[in-house]
Scaffold this motif. Structure first.
Motif, mmCIF file in Angstrom:
data_model
loop_
_atom_site.group_PDB
_atom_site.id
_atom_site.type_symbol
_atom_site.label_atom_id
_atom_site.label_comp_id
_atom_site.label_asym_id
_atom_site.label_seq_id
_atom_site.Cartn_x
_atom_site.Cartn_y
_atom_site.Cartn_z
ATOM 1 N N PRO A 96 46.367 30.602 40.689
ATOM 2 C CA PRO A 96 46.429 32.004 41.100
ATOM 3 C C PRO A 96 47.370 32.797 40.204
ATOM 4 N N PRO A 97 47.071 34.091 40.024
ATOM 5 C CA PRO A 97 47.896 34.889 39.110
ATOM 6 C C PRO A 97 49.230 35.274 39.749
ATOM 7 N N GLN A 144 50.741 41.823 39.493
ATOM 8 C CA GLN A 144 50.733 42.681 38.303
ATOM 9 C C GLN A 144 52.088 43.385 38.183
ATOM 10 N N ILE A 160 42.704 35.261 49.831
ATOM 11 C CA ILE A 160 41.515 36.025 49.447
ATOM 12 C C ILE A 160 40.282 35.173 49.743
ATOM 13 N N ALA A 166 41.370 32.453 46.695
ATOM 14 C CA ALA A 166 42.719 32.386 46.117
ATOM 15 C C ALA A 166 43.777 32.432 47.212
ATOM 16 N N LEU A 226 47.651 33.703 47.247
ATOM 17 C CA LEU A 226 48.657 34.398 46.442
ATOM 18 C C LEU A 226 50.021 34.157 47.071
ATOM 19 N N TRP A 240 48.563 43.443 43.052
ATOM 20 C CA TRP A 240 47.745 42.428 42.389
ATOM 21 C C TRP A 240 46.471 43.047 41.831
ATOM 22 N N SER A 241 46.055 42.517 40.691
ATOM 23 C CA SER A 241 44.749 42.895 40.136
ATOM 24 C C SER A 241 43.902 41.625 40.127
ATOM 25 N N ILE A 242 43.007 41.500 41.107
ATOM 26 C CA ILE A 242 42.213 40.266 41.205
ATOM 27 C C ILE A 242 40.761 40.576 41.567
ATOM 28 N N TYR A 243 39.882 39.736 41.046
ATOM 29 C CA TYR A 243 38.448 39.860 41.329
ATOM 30 C C TYR A 243 37.940 41.287 41.153
ATOM 31 N N THR A 244 38.404 41.913 40.065
ATOM 32 C CA THR A 244 37.986 43.306 39.836
ATOM 33 C C THR A 244 36.570 43.355 39.274
#
Length: 328
Positions: free
Chosen positions: A5-6, A9, A275, A285, A287, A322-326
């Motif tokens: 997982p990231p 941001q 997520i 995910a 986080l 967070w910037s995810i699954y954009t």
């Protein structure tokens, strides 16, 4: 192999208190700056500039009592906030103003967030837990006229309403209300008749949060247990259990489905944001950033999907972005 997982941001710090609610306003055109509103334990509403990652304004209208709901009403200059001072405030933020223009005294001692639904240009419905513990009051805004009071039948023993979601199938169709109660039930209310159309026991514990996808007629709820409940609404407006999903750790404070209905996020008592894919509730995910309970999760309303963000607010005083699954 699944990707790790990231990291967030970025992280917003400076509320000096637990963060209870978040609401984005990012749909405007340039040079409009994307904004995030946050409501805190110490009674402040912070207006965050998402370009500078700093607070543009701090609003103080709830007598230093916790703020647990913030919503915009047709653009970022009209704001609604709800606090533990039993007041719902309406703000005018145009041209640098920071004034409360009106308020509603709910006389409700709980912490059930109100729900807002735009029904026409400049007209909204607002559902809020009422003075009488089991009741829900629906008002029209901005006039504040009462539309109906929703009272469970005698002997229903639902307890207090814990979470509310006003919705309608399409613009102009009949507004309906989904309410999660203390006894673990989710109830669908018909506002025009002021009656419950359907009731479903979804949890063994109070329903802490719910969200609903009116296109798929499917909703999801969480409680203090280790389970997410997914339920659907059939043609006859009856609620049915669709499926349940077991969680690793107990306790969900907040659930939100992304506006495009592709993914959803949950805020966990275990400090984690989870997520899921909304279609099959596939876990996507976990986080793991916060060091205390995550109280709220919110997706941004950016017009461009690649700019979409997820924000989470926690008891640890921080807001993670967070910037995810954009792309999905």
């Amino acid at each position: 192999m699944a990707l790790p997982p990231p990291d967030p941001q970025f992280v917003l710090r400076g509320t000096s208190a637990a963060v209870h609610t978040l609401h984005f306003s990012c749909g405007g055109q340039e040079p409009d700056v994307p904004i995030l509103f946050s409501g805190s334990e110490n009674g402040f509403i912070h207006v965050w500039n998402l370009k500078t990652h700093r607070v543009d304004t701090a609003l103080d209208g709830h007598g230093r009592k916790p703020v647990y709901c913030v919503e915009t009403m047709g653009g970022k200059n009209r704001l609604l906030s709800q606090g533990r001072d039993q007041r719902i405030c309406f703000w005018d933020l145009a041209e640098g103003r920071t004034s409360v223009t009106d308020s509603v005294f709910t006389e409700n001692v709980g912490f059930c967030r109100c729900s807002l639904l735009k029904v026409a240009q400049g007209r909204w419905l607002m559902a809020t837990a009422a003075k009488a513990l089991e009741e829900v009051q629906v008002l029209e805004l901005p006039s504040k006229t009462s539309v109906c009071t929703l009272k469970p039948e005698v002997g229903a023993k639902l307890g207090m309403p814990m979470c509310l979601k006003l919705w309608q199938l399409s613009c102009g169709s009949q507004p309906l209300l989904l309410a999660g109660y203390e006894d673990g039930s989710v109830v669908l209310w018909n506002l025009s008749m002021g009656k419950a159309s359907s009731q479903l026991v979804c949890h063994q514990e109070p329903v802490m949060s719910l969200d609903f996808d009116s296109e798929k007629a499917k909703g999801i709820s969480g409680s203090s247990e280790k389970v997410l409940s997914i339920w659907s609404l059939n043609e006859q407006q009856n609620l049915q259990v669709y499926k349940t999903h077991k969680l690793v750790n107990a306790g969900i404070s907040d659930i939100t489905i992304r506006p495009d209905k592709k993914i959803l996020a949950t805020a966990g008592w275990d400090h984690r944001i989870r997520i899921f894919g909304w279609k099959k509730l596939k876990p996507l995910a976990v986080l793991d950033y916060h060091t205390a309970t995550v109280h709220c999760v919110s997706f941004s309303d950016h017009k461009n999907p690649s700019e979409r963000l997820l924000a989470a607010g926690s008891k640890d005083h921080r807001i993670s972005i967070w910037s995810i699954y954009t792309q999905t």
